[in-house]
Structure formats: C-alpha cells, structure tokens
Design a protein around this motif. Structure first.
Motif, PDB file in Angstrom:
ATOM      1  N   TRP A   1      29.221  43.412  44.571  1.00  0.00           N
ATOM      2  CA  TRP A   1      28.381  44.517  45.009  1.00  0.00           C
ATOM      3  C   TRP A   1      29.269  45.602  45.590  1.00  0.00           C
ATOM      4  O   TRP A   1      30.276  45.324  46.249  1.00  0.00           O
ATOM      5  CB  TRP A   1      27.397  44.072  46.095  1.00  0.00           C
TER       6      TRP A   1
ATOM      7  N   ASN B   1      23.950  51.842  51.231  1.00  0.00           N
ATOM      8  CA  ASN B   1      23.040  51.816  50.091  1.00  0.00           C
ATOM      9  C   ASN B   1      23.772  51.212  48.898  1.00  0.00           C
ATOM     10  O   ASN B   1      24.960  51.483  48.668  1.00  0.00           O
ATOM     11  CB  ASN B   1      22.560  53.224  49.722  1.00  0.00           C
ATOM     12  N   LEU B   2      23.053  50.396  48.164  1.00  0.00           N
ATOM     13  CA  LEU B   2      23.649  49.736  47.009  1.00  0.00           C
ATOM     14  C   LEU B   2      23.965  50.751  45.925  1.00  0.00           C
ATOM     15  O   LEU B   2      23.135  51.580  45.571  1.00  0.00           O
ATOM     16  CB  LEU B   2      22.700  48.668  46.466  1.00  0.00           C
TER      17      LEU B   2
ATOM     18  N   ASN C   1      20.681  51.623  41.360  1.00  0.00           N
ATOM     19  CA  ASN C   1      19.850  51.388  42.545  1.00  0.00           C
ATOM     20  C   ASN C   1      18.418  51.840  42.298  1.00  0.00           C
ATOM     21  O   ASN C   1      17.834  52.588  43.070  1.00  0.00           O
ATOM     22  CB  ASN C   1      20.448  52.133  43.739  1.00  0.00           C
TER      23      ASN C   1
ATOM     24  N   ARG D   1      22.760  56.876  46.507  1.00  0.00           N
ATOM     25  CA  ARG D   1      21.341  57.216  46.561  1.00  0.00           C
ATOM     26  C   ARG D   1      21.068  58.025  47.818  1.00  0.00           C
ATOM     27  O   ARG D   1      21.359  57.596  48.933  1.00  0.00           O
ATOM     28  CB  ARG D   1      20.480  55.958  46.552  1.00  0.00           C
TER      29      ARG D   1
END
Length: 821
Positions: free
Chosen positions: A227, A238-239, A756, A797
């Motif tokens: 990740w 945030n991913l 995302n 994001r």
C-alpha cells in the motif's frame, strides 16, 4: 532476440561480494548495512563489523549479554553511528572511534542508551541521528542517541510491533506498524496518535518506508500486499495505490507471453512451478545518480524469493531478480530448424542468479552505494548463511530503457494533411432549385411560379401552420438579437481559468431534473461553460444554465433513453444519441432536430460514441466494430411550402474497424483544435490509436485493463486556460473492477493509476479539469454514488462529494464547478 551470451552479461547486474556462515540461523532479524560497512551478529551476543571498501578489515564488538535481535546504521556519515539491541541493552557505537581504539589496543566500547526494554525487533534513527525508536512488544521507546534517557513511550497497538520509522521531513512524526495489521502516525513530542489506519490485510504488516520525492508512505504485509498512502501536512493519510505482488507477477508474465507467439518446452531444465509466498520483508526507494522525474515512485521490494522493482504510480513490475533458477516454460522462444538441429533462443522475462549461496531470503537490508550501485545484505530463511550483494544500476537509466518511444504520435499535428487523407474530404452542396435541363426546356417559355413568397397564410384561420406532426409542448426559448448581443458582451469579459485555486469540494447546487426518479445518463458543459446538457432516461434532453437556475429547455424525439450528448465547438449545435440507435443534431430555439441519422435498419448495434470532430467539420459515430466518419451540412431555415423536405444532409466518408474485429466500447477525439488522433477502445480490452491523416491504425495497446474499457477521455483543455503542449498527450481510461489509468500517448505507457475509488458494476467515467491539475472520477461507495477528485501528479485524493458516476468540469472562470449525477 537475446542470445545466451547476452543473458550471461545481464546476470552481472547483481554480484555476491561476501558470503559468511554462522553457528545459528539469523532469519527475521533486522540487519544493518551502509555504503561502507555491514554488521551482523556473531555467536548471538557479539557484533561483527565488515568493511565493504576493504574486505580484510573486520572488527568484533562486545558488550551485550543477550542475543542481538536488531541493528541499524545512522543516517549521517560524520560520525557514523551503529546501534544494536538485545533484551538487556541498547548500545550506540561510534564506528570511527571503535576503529581508533582497536588500533590502539584498547577494547572498543559503546554507549548504553536503553536497559531492559525486552526483545527489540526493530530500530530506527531519526533525521540527524538525535533520537532512536526501539520497537519492543506493543510499545515504541523513543531514546536519546547520546545518553541513557527514555524520552517517551508510545503505546496503542493491540499486537506486537514489527517496525517503526521516523518521517524524513517531519522529525517529530513517527509511523509504526504492527501485527494487528494497522499503522499509526504518532506525534512524538506530545505522545499522541495523530492518525490511525483501518485493518489493511489479513496478514501482519512487516515493513514500512517513506518516499521523499512524492511525500508518500509505503507499507507491505506478509501476504505480498503493498500500500502507498499520501502523507500530507495534516497527516491525514489517503490511500493512493494498493497492489498484490502475485497479481502483478501474473499480469507481467501474461504480457511477456504475448510478446512472442511461439512457446516451446525444453527438456533438461525443470521450471519452478511451486508457488511461494512473497512477504514484503523490506522496502527501499529507487534511486539513481541521474534521477528521473518519473522514477520518483519506483521502489525496491525484498521478498523471500528475490528482489522486485515496482512502479507504485502505475502498479507495474519492471524488474525481478530471483535468488534461484526460475525459468518458466514460455521463456524459451523463437525456435527454428535448419534441417539438422532444432535451435532455441532464450528470451528471459526475469533475471536469475544460480551462483548465489542463498536461495531463500529470511531478511533484507538495503542502502544506496556509491554511484549507481546498491548494497544488499540478506540472510537465509532456513540455513545459517549471510551474503552481501552489490546491485549495479545502468547509468543510462532503467526507466529510459523500458519506455517505448513513439515520437511520431502526438495530439498536436506535426505536419499538414496528406493529399489522400480522409480529412481533406469536402461536401458538395446541391442547389435545391436546380434541375436537369432537357431538350424541350430550350424552346419552352418560362412561366413564373404561382406562389412568389415562402410564407403564406393558412386558409381562413389566420394562424401559422403546424411545423411538425404531433410535436410535444416544450418550453424552448427562441434567441433574439438582444440576447445574442448580451452573450457576445459576456464572452468578451471572460477571464482566464484560475490555475492556482483548489479543486471544488463543497456542493454548490443540487437539482432534481424531474419529479419522478429518472436516471441522468450523460451531461456536458458548453465550451464557454455557460450551459450544460443532460441526457435522461425518459428519452429527453435538458438544457440548463450552468448555475442550474431557472427553467430548463426540454428537447424530445428519441424513442429510448439518451446515452450521449455532445456540444459543437461553436456552441451553436449539439448532438444527442440514444439507445434507439439514432443520433440527432439540435439547435437553440427549435424543438425539431436539424438532422437525424441512424435507426435500427442502419445500425445493427447500439451507438457507443458520437461527437463532433475536427472543429465541427465531421461527425464521429461508433456502432458495433465500426467507427463512421460523416461529412454533414446543417440548414435550419424553415420553409412553409417545403417544410417536410429535409435541408440538412450527411455523407459517410469512411469507416474504420478494430483490428481484432471486436466491438468498439469507447471513442475519444479532440474537437477544440485540429488533431489527427482518434482513440478507440475495444471489447478485447485494447486501445487503438487511429491516425486520421493516413486513415490507418498508428499503434495499438493490448490488455490495457483487466476488463473491457467503458470510458476514454483526453486532456482537451479549455479556451480559458493554457497548458504545455505535452500535456495534451495525456488521456484517461477506466474499466469496471479496475483502476482509472493515466496514459501518455508519446510512449503508450501507463504513467499513473487512480485506485482510491470503487467501481464494481456501473460504468464510472472520469474527466480532466481545464487547468490540467485535477481529475474527477465516479465511485460506488456503500450504495451511495460519489465523485472523487484527485491531484493529477501525485494521485492524491483531494475530496469526495456524494453524487453519481459521471462527472465533468466547468470550463470558464465563472463556472469553477464540477457537475455530476
């Protein structure tokens, strides 16, 4: 075609410099290496320090009473510090001072900074080597690197910790990972948790690292999951990317397998068909002396079976260095028979190193050496071996060698139109009053027509005649000269689109299009951003002001739901396509379409794409496996006598098909300026680049997504903003259950992935902002469709707004908005 000699030369990229055998296994221990030294435990309690510059120079350090479980070198070089930890002591050694004392015949000693902390599994220095983090049990001890002083104790995980790292650009921030499968962001000074992640995986997290260039946090788990998260100023992560090493390997194998149609098996070499786990034991940022901008998101990942070079921005595997022989059957390619013997040429997708003493790694330590080299220290998983490897990186750049350069492809035309180009076609306008002359016409007396005017009064009713049969009542407002002058004045006062403002994040207007629940399938802003078209499922087209205030104009005529709407460049016409296999062209002030084409008798499959092209000169329409190019002429003048005779016409100038013969699922072409490039996506998951100047396919990108592509869009910019010419070569594509991908037309490579968002079953579209800094994508979040905005360069994001899948950006400064349904 690579021969065996080239393969042997390429294997020199990783060379074993040192190999040692010890009295006990050292797997799962944190080892330490730097560009000049490496350190390993000796007999459990002592330290053995090796010099990489002088292989004969070694030094043994004593001071621990328990078995050493973790080691790490400092970030600085003057002085060079080494920290070792056991259950009894945490000791910091000054390497140069230890060498001096040893040469003077004095026993080298270190500074004890921690006592009885338990079994320490991981150590980490802060930037500047002032503090040190020691992970023991479910706590992180923050120690001073100079004296024995525990500055703080961080406790909050529900399971034993596996690693912790200080942020390079925020020295008072620490990130810890644990077997509870979460990571926490700590404020060291206040001993508080700033951010806590959710459970990421079914397996424990094993490694964590930072990417300084992109300001991202990367972590990996024991089941091969990786990740990457943004690490902003407010530390609300945030991913950005999530990938599985097993799936990445399989995808890369399929791509390499399709590069050569011939695959044969070779006796005498048994391929490694045993599937092994790929725990992410170590993560290190990719670095070269000649740094490239697009290599900022590249990382080395050390697993039990080898070393992988991954691009986190695109989730692509670019290099795999295996520790043992791993030759899949399909690697043997290009076989030929000269009449006597059968010859083979080896085309290897992976590099393998059969001469290494370790075939399965238990732990890794990595650092960047001098020049374009990397120092790798690894231990065996089951044996008592330790090896020091030197990895040589190409000076020319691994990224440059892997990119496929296609300089002839560009959105902006590089040359004039060819004489035989389909874009040179012209439509010959026919004179409606002209008829063929006969022999009797020469002698005949010309009589004047009975009716001299184009408009006559209806017989006795003093009412204007019906223009169409059974026309529904609409509220279409006719344009007047006054409104036209007002619009011209407004256009003249438009200012440039702001390039430094943030993306829209607060809902401005929410409007229900109909009283009954009706889906909105498509929408599009006009070129000046003042109007917006919406195609509805009730077979109508609504025309709104961009502010969504006032009453909309309604246009009806389709027999099924409207799936496509498109504005012309001059904003005088707009186009609508429907599931009834027809597309119609409209103009303001008239409820009757100017031109209608298609139908079930002409198109046997639904229309997948329709738009104006080449500055409104052509119409592009895709149905089934064909892309149709139309020349057209529009005439909206009305004649009461010949009102049922069509004045507009269209002529098919050519049709283009997918090379595989599959149906076209999405089409994109720029109409705001002259461009020869048209992008076609097929049901076979491929993207074809069509050069309309030559009328042929210029290039093809197979297997662009894991599913059929349902949307493709280019960076078209806006008349109110300016971008660099190269930015127009970017385009987006999306598919169900797959990420939104950003492509570069010049190289036909994916340069960024936006993952995302959730896209399980519905086609979610994406759009560029006019400034080229953001993209918007639809998402399916817990049955509540939403729109997510990402930063283009970092895939970060920015915001999430509740709405539905399609989304479009406004074009002018007066409409810094994003419309979504």
């Amino acid at each position: 075609m690579d021969d065996c000699g080239e393969s042997r030369d390429e294997s020199n990229i990783m060379v074993e410099k040192l190999s040692l055998s010890y009295d006990r296994p050292m797997s799962h221990l944190q080892l330490a290496c730097c560009p000049t030294h490496c350190a390993v435990p000796l007999q459990g309690k002592d330290l053995l320090l090796h010099s990489l510059e002088d292989s004969e120079q070694t030094m043994q350090l004593t001071g621990h009473h328990g078995n050493i479980s973790a080691m790490v070198f400092g970030t600085g070089r003057n002085p060079l510090l080494l920290c070792s930890a056991s259950a009894d002591y945490v000791i910091v050694w000054d390497v140069q001072r230890c060498y001096s004392r040893t040469r003077a015949g004095i026993v080298a000693s270190g500074t004890v900074i921690g006592t009885l902390l338990g079994k320490v599994v991981h150590l980490s220095f802060s930037a500047g080597d002032e503090r040190l983090a020691a992970c023991s049990g479910d706590k992180v001890y923050i120690l001073s690197s100079k004296i024995e002083d525990t500055l703080s104790v961080l406790a909050g995980h529900l399971a034993p910790l596996t690693a912790a790292e200080f942020c390079p650009w925020k020295t008072d921030v620490l990130v810890s990972i644990s077997e509870d499968r979460t990571f926490k962001v700590w404020g060291v000074e206040k001993e508080e948790i700033i951010y806590e992640s959710a459970v990421l995986s079914a397996s424990p997290l094993l490694s964590v690292s930072f990417l300084l260039k992109t300001r991202q946090l990367v972590t990996g788990s024991a089941d091969g999951q990786v990740w990457s998260f943004t690490f902003p100023e407010d530390l609300r992560c945030n991913l950005v990317t999530r990938l599985d090493l097993h799936k990445v390997m399989e995808r890369h194998q399929r791509q390499l397998n399709k590069m050569s149609p011939q695959t044969v098996g070779v006796t005498g070499i048994t391929p490694d068909t045993v599937e092994t786990t790929k725990p992410v034991l170590r993560i290190c940022a990719y670095h070269r002396q000649l740094e490239l901008e697009r290599a900022n998101s590249w990382v080395w990942i050390g697993c039990s079976d080898g070393l992988y070079l991954l691009d986190l921005a695109t989730s692509e595997l670019h290099k795999a260095l295996f520790l043992r022989v791993c030759i899949p059957v399909y690697c043997w390619r290009n076989c030929w028979n000269d009449g006597h013997n059968l010859h083979y040429a080896l085309k290897r997708p992976w590099d393998y190193y059969p001469n290494l003493s370790i075939t399965m790694a238990g732990s890794w330590a990595m650092c960047h050496g001098s020049g374009n080299t990397m120092i790798l220290l690894l231990t065996s998983l089951f044996e008592t071996q330790m090896s020091v490897l030197e990895l040589s990186l190409p000076v020319s750049g691994t990224v440059d060698d892997l990119c496929q350069h296609l300089d002839r492809l560009s959105i902006l035309p590089s040359g004039p139109l060819m004489s035989g180009s389909p874009l040179n076609a012209e439509l010959k306008k026919k004179d409606p009053n002209r008829r063929k002359k006969t022999g009797s016409d020469k002698c005949a007396v010309k009589e004047p027509p009975l009716v001299f005017h184009t408009k006559v009064k209806s017989s006795g009713y003093l009412e204007s005649p019906r223009m169409t049969m059974f026309s529904p009542k609409t509220n279409v407002q006719k344009k007047t000269e006054r409104s036209t002058k007002t619009n011209m004045k407004r256009r003249s006062v438009f200012s440039d689109y702001p390039e430094d403002t943030a993306a829209p994040s607060v809902p401005h207007t929410c409007l229900s299009t109909t009283k009954t629940p009706t889906p909105v399938f498509c929408c599009q802003y006009s070129g000046d951003g003042k109007q917006i078209l919406c195609g509805l499922g009730d077979r109508s087209v609504l025309l709104y002001k961009s502010s969504l205030t006032g009453t909309s104009a309604v246009y009806t005529g389709h027999d099924k739901a409207v799936s496509i709407v498109s504005w012309s460049h001059g904003r005088q016409w707009w186009l609508s396509a429907s599931e009834d296999r027809t597309f119609r062209i409209w103009t303001g002030g008239s409820s009757v379409p100017v031109l209608t084409l298609g139908g079930t008798d002409k198109f046997f499959k639904p229309i997948q794409a329709a738009q104006f092209y080449y500055l409104d000169k052509f119409l592009l329409m895709a149905s089934g496996p064909s892309l149709h190019l139309y020349l057209y002429h529009l005439d909206n003048t009305q004649d009461d006598i010949k009102r049922y005779q069509p004045r507009s016409c269209a002529k098919l100038m050519g049709h283009f098909s997918m090379e595989s013969g599959t149906d076209i699922t999405a089409v994109s072409a720029i109409n705001d300026f002259y461009s020869y490039v048209v992008l076609m996506c097929g049901a076979d998951r491929s993207i074809q680049v069509l050069d309309m100047n030559t009328g042929a396919v210029a290039s093809q990108l197979p297997n662009a997504h894991s599913r059929a592509i349902h949307h493709v869009t280019q960076n078209k910019g806006s008349m109110f903003s300016s971008q660099t010419p190269d930015s127009y070569n970017l385009f987006l594509s999306s598919a169900v259950t797959d990420a939104v991908k950003l492509w570069d037309l010049r190289t036909l490579r994916c340069v960024r992935r936006f993952e995302n968002h959730v896209n399980r079953c519905h086609p979610c579209t994406a759009a560029f902002s006019p400034c080229g800094r953001f993209i918007a994508s639809g998402s399916e979040d817990n049955c509540n469709p939403s729109c997510k905005i990402f930063e283009l360069t970092t895939a970060k994001r920015l915001t999430c707004m509740t709405s539905a899948a399609p989304a479009i950006f406004g074009n002018s400064r007066d409409t810094q908005t994003l419309s979504s349904m």
